[in-house]
Enzyme design. Sequence first.
Site, PDB file in Angstrom:
ATOM      1  N   ASN A  10       0.860  -1.191   0.000  1.00  0.00           N
ATOM      2  CA  ASN A  10       0.000   0.000   0.000  1.00  0.00           C
ATOM      3  C   ASN A  10       0.895   1.239   0.000  1.00  0.00           C
ATOM      4  O   ASN A  10       1.672   1.443   0.932  1.00  0.00           O
ATOM      5  CB  ASN A  10      -0.892  -0.051   1.249  1.00  0.00           C
ATOM      6  N   ASP A  16      -0.155   4.483  -0.250  1.00  0.00           N
ATOM      7  CA  ASP A  16      -0.899   5.722   0.051  1.00  0.00           C
ATOM      8  C   ASP A  16      -0.040   6.786   0.741  1.00  0.00           C
ATOM      9  O   ASP A  16      -0.177   7.976   0.480  1.00  0.00           O
ATOM     10  CB  ASP A  16      -2.080   5.432   1.006  1.00  0.00           C
ATOM     11  N   ARG A  31       2.984  18.800   1.363  1.00  0.00           N
ATOM     12  CA  ARG A  31       3.681  19.977   0.873  1.00  0.00           C
ATOM     13  C   ARG A  31       2.967  20.641  -0.308  1.00  0.00           C
ATOM     14  O   ARG A  31       2.931  21.857  -0.434  1.00  0.00           O
ATOM     15  CB  ARG A  31       5.116  19.572   0.466  1.00  0.00           C
ATOM     16  N   ARG A  86      -9.532   8.117  -1.922  1.00  0.00           N
ATOM     17  CA  ARG A  86     -10.614   8.517  -1.014  1.00  0.00           C
ATOM     18  C   ARG A  86     -11.554   9.496  -1.687  1.00  0.00           C
ATOM     19  O   ARG A  86     -11.161  10.232  -2.593  1.00  0.00           O
ATOM     20  CB  ARG A  86     -10.023   9.175   0.241  1.00  0.00           C
ATOM     21  N   HIS A 116      -5.215  12.023  -0.260  1.00  0.00           N
ATOM     22  CA  HIS A 116      -3.833  11.676  -0.617  1.00  0.00           C
ATOM     23  C   HIS A 116      -3.747  11.225  -2.076  1.00  0.00           C
ATOM     24  O   HIS A 116      -3.282  11.974  -2.923  1.00  0.00           O
ATOM     25  CB  HIS A 116      -3.176  10.697   0.365  1.00  0.00           C
ATOM     26  N   GLU A 160      -8.508   0.360  -3.181  1.00  0.00           N
ATOM     27  CA  GLU A 160      -9.379   0.442  -1.998  1.00  0.00           C
ATOM     28  C   GLU A 160     -10.312   1.614  -2.228  1.00  0.00           C
ATOM     29  O   GLU A 160      -9.863   2.708  -2.606  1.00  0.00           O
ATOM     30  CB  GLU A 160      -8.554   0.734  -0.745  1.00  0.00           C
ATOM     31  N   THR A 199      -6.759   7.082   9.358  1.00  0.00           N
ATOM     32  CA  THR A 199      -6.654   5.936   8.460  1.00  0.00           C
ATOM     33  C   THR A 199      -7.953   5.144   8.610  1.00  0.00           C
ATOM     34  O   THR A 199      -8.805   5.517   9.423  1.00  0.00           O
ATOM     35  CB  THR A 199      -5.412   5.084   8.803  1.00  0.00           C
ATOM     36  N   GLU A 255     -10.952  -9.198   3.376  1.00  0.00           N
ATOM     37  CA  GLU A 255      -9.691  -8.803   4.012  1.00  0.00           C
ATOM     38  C   GLU A 255     -10.013  -8.565   5.477  1.00  0.00           C
ATOM     39  O   GLU A 255     -10.836  -7.704   5.815  1.00  0.00           O
ATOM     40  CB  GLU A 255      -9.112  -7.536   3.369  1.00  0.00           C
ATOM     41  N   HIS A 277      -3.696  -4.143   7.854  1.00  0.00           N
ATOM     42  CA  HIS A 277      -3.747  -2.985   8.754  1.00  0.00           C
ATOM     43  C   HIS A 277      -2.819  -3.177   9.954  1.00  0.00           C
ATOM     44  O   HIS A 277      -3.029  -4.062  10.766  1.00  0.00           O
ATOM     45  CB  HIS A 277      -5.158  -2.674   9.253  1.00  0.00           C
ATOM     46  N   GLY A 278      -1.814  -2.332  10.003  1.00  0.00           N
ATOM     47  CA  GLY A 278      -0.910  -2.315  11.143  1.00  0.00           C
ATOM     48  C   GLY A 278       0.021  -3.513  11.242  1.00  0.00           C
ATOM     49  O   GLY A 278       0.666  -3.711  12.273  1.00  0.00           O
ATOM     50  N   GLY A 288       1.257  -1.255   4.471  1.00  0.00           N
ATOM     51  CA  GLY A 288       1.631   0.074   4.005  1.00  0.00           C
ATOM     52  C   GLY A 288       2.525   0.831   4.945  1.00  0.00           C
ATOM     53  O   GLY A 288       3.728   0.974   4.717  1.00  0.00           O
ATOM     54  N   HIS A 289       1.955   1.282   6.057  1.00  0.00           N
ATOM     55  CA  HIS A 289       2.638   2.261   6.902  1.00  0.00           C
ATOM     56  C   HIS A 289       4.063   1.852   7.301  1.00  0.00           C
ATOM     57  O   HIS A 289       5.007   2.629   7.166  1.00  0.00           O
ATOM     58  CB  HIS A 289       1.799   2.534   8.160  1.00  0.00           C
TER      59      HIS A 289
END
Length: 248
Positions: free
Chosen positions: A6, A8, A17, A51, A56, A76, A106, A157, A196-197, A218-219
């Site tokens: 991911n 994103d 920015r 989204r 983003h 997504e 998120t 998921e 997720h996470g 992702g993160h």
Amino acid sequence: MKLGVNIDHVATLRQARYAGVSTAAVPEPSVLEAARAALAGGADSITLHVREDRRHMQDADALAVRREISLPLNLEMGATSDMLDFARKLRPDFVCLVPERRQEVTTEGGLDVASRADELRELVSSLTSSGCRVSMFIDPDAIQVEASAAIGAPMVELHTGRFADTAGDERMAELKRLICAAQRAHEFGLEVHAGHGIRVSTLPLIAQVPHLTELNIGHTLIARAVFVGLAAAVREMREAIDRAFPMA
Ligand code: PXP
């Protein structure tokens, strides 16, 4: 075990920015370059969340990744008719339907498939007719699993967010919920993913969840990429997944 990357947060950093800024400079970092790095690092697919508020990922990002990157694309999206129109234009390989709240940092919580069954059945059918394989991002809850199967989704998921955010007994209870939900999904013939996470350190526990075929991450990858680069971060994750989920 497949790894969906991911990206994103690359767009989040760019928008921090450049959102609404007119400049001669090319806005950075590049989402396309991120997708190329994920491919180089061993990703099996690219996931991006367009989204409703385009906070983003922008439409142009998704269209460019679709056009330029050879990996399967997982979009997504919120369950809305506007997003259905966009998915028809983008033609991703996969769509993961997620709940969306404008104020959330998120995606919080899974989609309540059980209480939106009629509307979601129609959406899954439209997306499937457009050539997308659809998954429902749900909490690890038997009712949501059964509802996902009942509306004709081929994949779920499982939301691992609560597992990620807890510790000790609470985390083990969440793991149990994930295991039960995955078993139930498998009984209904659903393909089971998780996301997720998820981090390298939690993979050994996640590996106790049966029937998983894909992790969406992702993160932690973008966080690690700050220090080692994205291709290396994805490669590390790929290797850690292969250690945690040895081939049968
Ligand atoms: N799966 C879904 C449906 C998500 O919404 C997200 C977060 O965007 C992820 C997976 C990846 O979560 P994380 O960024 O915490 O790895």
